[in-house]
Write a protein that holds these residues in place. Structure first.
Motif, mmCIF file in Angstrom:
data_model
loop_
_atom_site.group_PDB
_atom_site.id
_atom_site.type_symbol
_atom_site.label_atom_id
_atom_site.label_comp_id
_atom_site.label_asym_id
_atom_site.label_seq_id
_atom_site.Cartn_x
_atom_site.Cartn_y
_atom_site.Cartn_z
ATOM 1 N N LEU A 1 4.328 5.861 11.301
ATOM 2 C CA LEU A 1 3.220 4.952 11.562
ATOM 3 C C LEU A 1 2.319 5.427 12.700
ATOM 4 C CD1 LEU A 1 4.879 1.430 11.202
ATOM 5 C CD2 LEU A 1 3.282 2.530 9.636
ATOM 6 N N TRP A 2 2.737 6.458 13.420
ATOM 7 C CA TRP A 2 1.943 7.067 14.482
ATOM 8 C C TRP A 2 1.542 5.979 15.471
ATOM 9 C CZ3 TRP A 2 -3.471 9.730 13.957
ATOM 10 C CH2 TRP A 2 -3.559 10.795 14.865
ATOM 11 N N SER A 3 0.293 5.944 15.903
ATOM 12 C CA SER A 3 -0.113 4.965 16.924
ATOM 13 C C SER A 3 -0.061 3.537 16.405
ATOM 14 C CB SER A 3 -1.518 5.292 17.436
ATOM 15 O OG SER A 3 -2.449 5.343 16.379
ATOM 16 N N ALA A 4 -0.084 3.338 15.075
ATOM 17 C CA ALA A 4 -0.040 1.990 14.522
ATOM 18 C C ALA A 4 1.267 1.271 14.851
ATOM 19 C CB ALA A 4 -0.237 2.032 13.003
ATOM 20 N N PRO B 1 -7.470 7.923 5.348
ATOM 21 C CA PRO B 1 -7.317 8.232 3.930
ATOM 22 C C PRO B 1 -5.919 7.897 3.420
ATOM 23 C CG PRO B 1 -7.073 10.218 5.213
ATOM 24 C CD PRO B 1 -7.458 9.133 6.188
ATOM 25 N N TYR B 2 -5.767 7.929 2.123
ATOM 26 C CA TYR B 2 -4.469 7.686 1.488
ATOM 27 C C TYR B 2 -3.404 8.611 2.071
ATOM 28 C CZ TYR B 2 -0.960 7.385 -2.261
ATOM 29 O OH TYR B 2 0.198 7.226 -2.973
ATOM 30 N N GLY B 3 -3.776 9.856 2.332
ATOM 31 C CA GLY B 3 -2.806 10.821 2.852
ATOM 32 C C GLY B 3 -2.249 10.453 4.207
ATOM 33 N N ALA B 4 -2.982 9.672 4.987
ATOM 34 C CA ALA B 4 -2.464 9.259 6.294
ATOM 35 C C ALA B 4 -1.240 8.382 6.135
ATOM 36 C CB ALA B 4 -3.547 8.524 7.080
ATOM 37 N N MET B 5 -1.222 7.559 5.097
ATOM 38 C CA MET B 5 -0.066 6.705 4.833
ATOM 39 C C MET B 5 1.158 7.545 4.469
ATOM 40 S SD MET B 5 1.813 5.318 2.059
ATOM 41 C CE MET B 5 0.698 5.371 0.657
ATOM 42 N N GLY C 1 2.580 1.324 4.150
ATOM 43 C CA GLY C 1 3.302 1.951 5.251
ATOM 44 C C GLY C 1 4.127 0.963 6.041
ATOM 45 N N PHE C 2 3.558 -0.215 6.309
ATOM 46 C CA PHE C 2 4.321 -1.239 7.021
ATOM 47 C C PHE C 2 5.497 -1.734 6.177
ATOM 48 C CE2 PHE C 2 0.398 -2.181 9.689
ATOM 49 C CZ PHE C 2 0.989 -1.760 10.878
ATOM 50 N N ALA C 3 5.290 -1.846 4.855
ATOM 51 C CA ALA C 3 6.358 -2.322 3.984
ATOM 52 C C ALA C 3 7.572 -1.410 4.036
ATOM 53 C CB ALA C 3 5.856 -2.448 2.551
ATOM 54 N N GLN C 4 7.319 -0.116 4.183
ATOM 55 C CA GLN C 4 8.424 0.833 4.270
ATOM 56 C C GLN C 4 9.264 0.609 5.517
ATOM 57 O OE1 GLN C 4 6.703 4.750 3.942
ATOM 58 N NE2 GLN C 4 5.852 4.347 1.918
ATOM 59 N N ARG C 5 8.700 -0.063 6.497
ATOM 60 C CA ARG C 5 9.427 -0.391 7.730
ATOM 61 C C ARG C 5 9.927 -1.831 7.728
ATOM 62 N NH1 ARG C 5 8.247 3.270 11.837
ATOM 63 N NH2 ARG C 5 9.826 2.089 12.979
ATOM 64 N N GLY C 6 9.797 -2.501 6.588
ATOM 65 C CA GLY C 6 10.299 -3.864 6.482
ATOM 66 C C GLY C 6 9.328 -4.928 6.958
ATOM 67 N N THR C 7 8.070 -4.574 7.152
ATOM 68 C CA THR C 7 7.062 -5.527 7.604
ATOM 69 C C THR C 7 6.391 -6.162 6.402
ATOM 70 O OG1 THR C 7 6.647 -4.213 9.595
ATOM 71 C CG2 THR C 7 4.962 -5.818 8.977
ATOM 72 N N GLU D 1 2.008 -10.544 5.145
ATOM 73 C CA GLU D 1 1.302 -11.431 6.074
ATOM 74 C C GLU D 1 1.334 -10.866 7.490
ATOM 75 O OE1 GLU D 1 1.374 -16.080 7.604
ATOM 76 O OE2 GLU D 1 2.510 -15.494 5.823
ATOM 77 N N GLU D 2 2.493 -10.370 7.898
ATOM 78 C CA GLU D 2 2.588 -9.786 9.239
ATOM 79 C C GLU D 2 1.747 -8.521 9.341
ATOM 80 O OE1 GLU D 2 5.917 -8.034 12.405
ATOM 81 O OE2 GLU D 2 6.563 -8.855 10.469
ATOM 82 N N ALA D 3 1.748 -7.712 8.282
ATOM 83 C CA ALA D 3 0.938 -6.489 8.291
ATOM 84 C C ALA D 3 -0.540 -6.814 8.420
ATOM 85 C CB ALA D 3 1.206 -5.682 7.022
#
Length: 312
Positions: A43-46, A128-132, A82-88, A91-93
């Protein structure tokens, strides 16, 4: 927000670009790392949106105080997938995406409280998509997805960010003209202006399309107030600025990397910086109106850019 009928309201930032040159910030990630934050994560800085949001505000503030008038939010790598892969959850995302805009606005409030008097703007980053994917594919493009599929990926995030009320949407580090076409479709009707910025290799996108073709996609897009390049070598900027200005007739946005190269396997930067504030003169003359830095360009460099542009 699902309507396709809204046009962007008159943009103070667009008016500022018509009147002169505006200074962008530098790399958010390197500023966060210099403050001691570990960004070795997909997720880098996110990731800090959830864990250390105050650190993001501090990084934005450093750039505003350094002379930047536009801060780009920490949402570059923030996606529902990307957040979903971390369990987020979704709504929270969405809340974290909105928070990215709020943090930049808070930094602007703090900068004004500390005596900055110039207008300050917030650009909501849309990577871009690739960042995810977090595998370096944002520097290659060609994901094997159609324009329709890429539009469906980008639109929900764009809707949330637009609702958060940024001054502009930064469609940035786009490696592929097909993805640019998807993004340009996805921003229609959101009521927020945008800039479109490719990452390039010489006179081509990273995916290999000629820049004349790539920039031409935005020429008639009313939502787009600037086109240009970012996250590329400083030496690739000169030709790209000329092409972007000639093909679109729009103000050009420029924020290259320091000149170092990203090693996706090692997740590290290699080589030496070749970015100098003196290059800003040539970019400005060629049509650049929104100028800053991307990866590895910090507050000191932004101060130098601001000084260069105000003493021309």
């Amino acid at each position: 927000m699902t309507s396709d009928t809204r046009s962007p309201a008159p943009s103070p930032l667009a008016e500022a670009l018509a009147a002169g040159t505006v200074v962008l910030d530098g790399g958010l990630s390197n500023q966060l790392e210099s403050a001691g934050h570990d960004l070795s994560d997909e997720l880098w800085s996110a990731r800090l949106l959830a864990e250390r949001p105050e650190a993001i505000t501090e990084a934005h503030l450093a750039y505003y105080l350094a002379g930047a008038s536009v801060a780009i939010t920490s949402s570059y790598q923030a996606t529902f997938e990307g957040f979903a892969q971390r369990g987020t959850g979704r709504e929270e995302a969405a809340g974290l995406l909105r928070l990215s805009v709020e943090l930049a606005r808070e930094a602007a409030r703090q900068a004004h409280a500390e005596g900055v008097t110039r207008p300050l703007w917030t650009a909501a980053s849309v990577g871009p998509y690739g960042a995810m994917l977090a595998d370096g594919s944002e520097y290659r493009g060609r994901y094997g997805l159609s324009v329709d599929e890429l539009e469906r990926f980008h639109r929900p995030r764009l809707e949330v960010l637009a609702d958060a009320g940024p001054d502009v949407l930064a469609l940035e580090t786009v490696p592929d003209a097909d993805e640019a076409a998807a993004l340009l479709r996805a921003v229609r009707g959101l009521g927020v202006p945008a800039w479109l910025s490719y990452t390039v290799d010489g006179a081509h996108t990273r995916a290999g399309q000629p820049l004349e073709e790539a920039f031409g996609l935005a020429a008639d897009a009313d939502e787009v107030i600037a086109v240009g390049v970012n996250c590329c070598a400083p030496g690739d900027v000169d030709g790209a600025v000329e092409i972007a200005a000639r093909v679109t007739g729009k103000p050009v946005v420029v924020y290259p990397n320091s000149g170092e190269a990203w090693d996706a396997g090692a997740r590290a930067w290699t080589g030496r910086s070749s970015f100098t504030s003196e290059q800003v003169h040539a970019w400005r003359t060629a049509g650049a109106r929104l100028i800053g830095g991307c990866c590895r360009v910090g507050p000191k460099a932004v101060t130098s850019i601001a000084h260069t542009l105000t003493t021309e």
